[in-house]
Motif scaffolding. Structure first.
Motif, mmCIF file in Angstrom:
data_model
loop_
_atom_site.group_PDB
_atom_site.id
_atom_site.type_symbol
_atom_site.label_atom_id
_atom_site.label_comp_id
_atom_site.label_asym_id
_atom_site.label_seq_id
_atom_site.Cartn_x
_atom_site.Cartn_y
_atom_site.Cartn_z
ATOM 1 N N LYS A 94 -5.061 1.226 30.242
ATOM 2 C CA LYS A 94 -5.468 1.897 29.016
ATOM 3 C C LYS A 94 -5.802 3.349 29.348
ATOM 4 C CE LYS A 94 -8.722 1.712 25.132
ATOM 5 N NZ LYS A 94 -9.930 1.048 24.565
ATOM 6 N N PHE A 95 -4.941 4.250 28.898
ATOM 7 C CA PHE A 95 -5.158 5.666 29.160
ATOM 8 C C PHE A 95 -6.205 6.227 28.199
ATOM 9 C CE2 PHE A 95 -1.092 4.866 31.074
ATOM 10 C CZ PHE A 95 -1.095 5.665 32.209
ATOM 11 N N ARG A 96 -6.955 7.184 28.673
ATOM 12 C CA ARG A 96 -7.889 7.869 27.787
ATOM 13 C C ARG A 96 -7.102 8.587 26.692
ATOM 14 N NH1 ARG A 96 -12.876 7.776 29.920
ATOM 15 N NH2 ARG A 96 -13.053 7.451 32.173
ATOM 16 N N PRO A 97 -7.681 8.761 25.507
ATOM 17 C CA PRO A 97 -6.995 9.587 24.507
ATOM 18 C C PRO A 97 -6.638 10.941 25.111
ATOM 19 C CG PRO A 97 -8.896 8.494 23.537
ATOM 20 C CD PRO A 97 -8.976 8.244 25.019
ATOM 21 N N GLY A 98 -5.388 11.287 25.067
ATOM 22 C CA GLY A 98 -4.918 12.514 25.700
ATOM 23 C C GLY A 98 -4.516 12.347 27.145
ATOM 24 N N GLY A 99 -4.894 11.214 27.766
ATOM 25 C CA GLY A 99 -4.659 11.038 29.193
ATOM 26 C C GLY A 99 -3.223 10.766 29.577
ATOM 27 N N PHE A 100 -2.386 10.372 28.619
ATOM 28 C CA PHE A 100 -0.992 10.091 28.965
ATOM 29 C C PHE A 100 -0.108 11.336 28.834
ATOM 30 C CE2 PHE A 100 3.251 8.141 28.363
ATOM 31 C CZ PHE A 100 3.266 7.327 29.479
ATOM 32 N N ARG A 101 -0.601 12.366 28.184
ATOM 33 C CA ARG A 101 0.201 13.580 27.962
ATOM 34 C C ARG A 101 0.725 14.179 29.262
ATOM 35 N NH1 ARG A 101 2.992 17.244 27.776
ATOM 36 N NH2 ARG A 101 3.305 18.837 26.176
#
Length: 267
Positions: A94-101
């Motif tokens: 589960k990536f943090r919001p914005g963490g997959f960018r």
């Protein structure tokens, strides 16, 4: 396993806890700016009917090691449904919001309501990691393998994380921690940015609009209250969550979950 361990968003958690086990593991410091946690679901339904699990998704991208194919799931704006049968396990990042960018290299909105084979994004290393993860019996091997893959994909330690990644994660956390925030303009004022900038940031880094994130946070709260059982003052809850009246909450909840709050609570 107790119901609270299922976490917010898992619908009918008391039933879910009798069908599968959900574990969470914290990421290592090197990937923590990007990853919120690892989750492992294990089930053994041999001799039992398949189980359909529904989840009110969060504004996060997930990398899921599973059969028949490891995939990246963008933000799912509807209810995410998965049927479990026989015996198996999956591991999710589960990536943090914005963490997959930083891994995607393009707006996260490109993934919204979609899943993409992870090998298409990251190459054959995904397949090797999948074999190890799904064949492992211990959680430490599963998470270490996933983490090793992530470290090969993320910016190296010599590269400081993009500060926008942390900024966006903090914005989403502000929403989820503040049920009293109902409107995008109020959120923008609270965060000290313009509405337009907020919308651009969320499209680029989160994959869902600020309005959707606000609405989903309210529905998470409504579902969590409903899971407590009957005897809930729905009119008061609607007011607490910023709905114009109880019927507005009922329409919103029913359209998303597929049952009215009162019916959901009573089943």
């Amino acid at each position: 396993m107790t119901t609270p361990e299922m976490g917010r968003g898992v619908l009918r958690p008391a039933v879910a806890a009798t069908r599968f086990e959900l574990l969470r593991e914290e990421p290592a410091e090197a990937v923590a700016p990007y990853v919120e946690f690892y989750w492992i679901v294990r089930w053994d339904l041999r001799g039992r009917p398949p189980h359909e699990q529904k989840v009110l998704s969060h504004p996060n991208v997930h990398l899921v090691f599973e059969q028949p194919e490891t995939a990246v799931y963008g933000v799912q704006r509807g209810v995410f449904t998965r049927v479990l049968r026989d015996r198996g396990q999956v591991l999710g990042v589960k990536f943090r919001p914005g963490g997959f960018r930083p891994l995607l290299g393009s707006p996260v909105a490109d993934l919204t309501d979609r899943s993409v084979p992870a090998a298409e994004l990251f190459g054959p290393a995904v397949t090797a990691a999948e074999r190890t993860i799904l064949g492992a019996s211990d959680v430490s091997t599963m998470t270490a393998t996933a983490e090793s893959l992530l470290l090969s994909l993320l910016p190296g330690p010599e590269t400081a994380p993009d500060p926008v990644t942390a900024e966006v994660a903090a914005m989403v956390e502000r929403i989820t921690a503040s049920p009293s925030l109902f409107r995008v303009d109020a959120l923008a004022d609270d965060l000290g940015v313009s509405v337009r900038k907020l919308q651009r940031l969320f499209a680029e880094h989160v994959g869902a609009s600020p309005k959707w994130v606000l609405r989903r946070a309210r529905l998470h709260e409504a579902a969590a209250r409903a899971d407590q059982g009957v005897g809930i003052d729905w009119a008061a809850l609607a007011a607490d969550l910023g709905y114009s009246d109880q019927s507005h909450l009922t329409r919103d909840f029913t359209a998303t979950v597929g049952a009215s709050p009162a019916r959901y609570a009573g089943e």
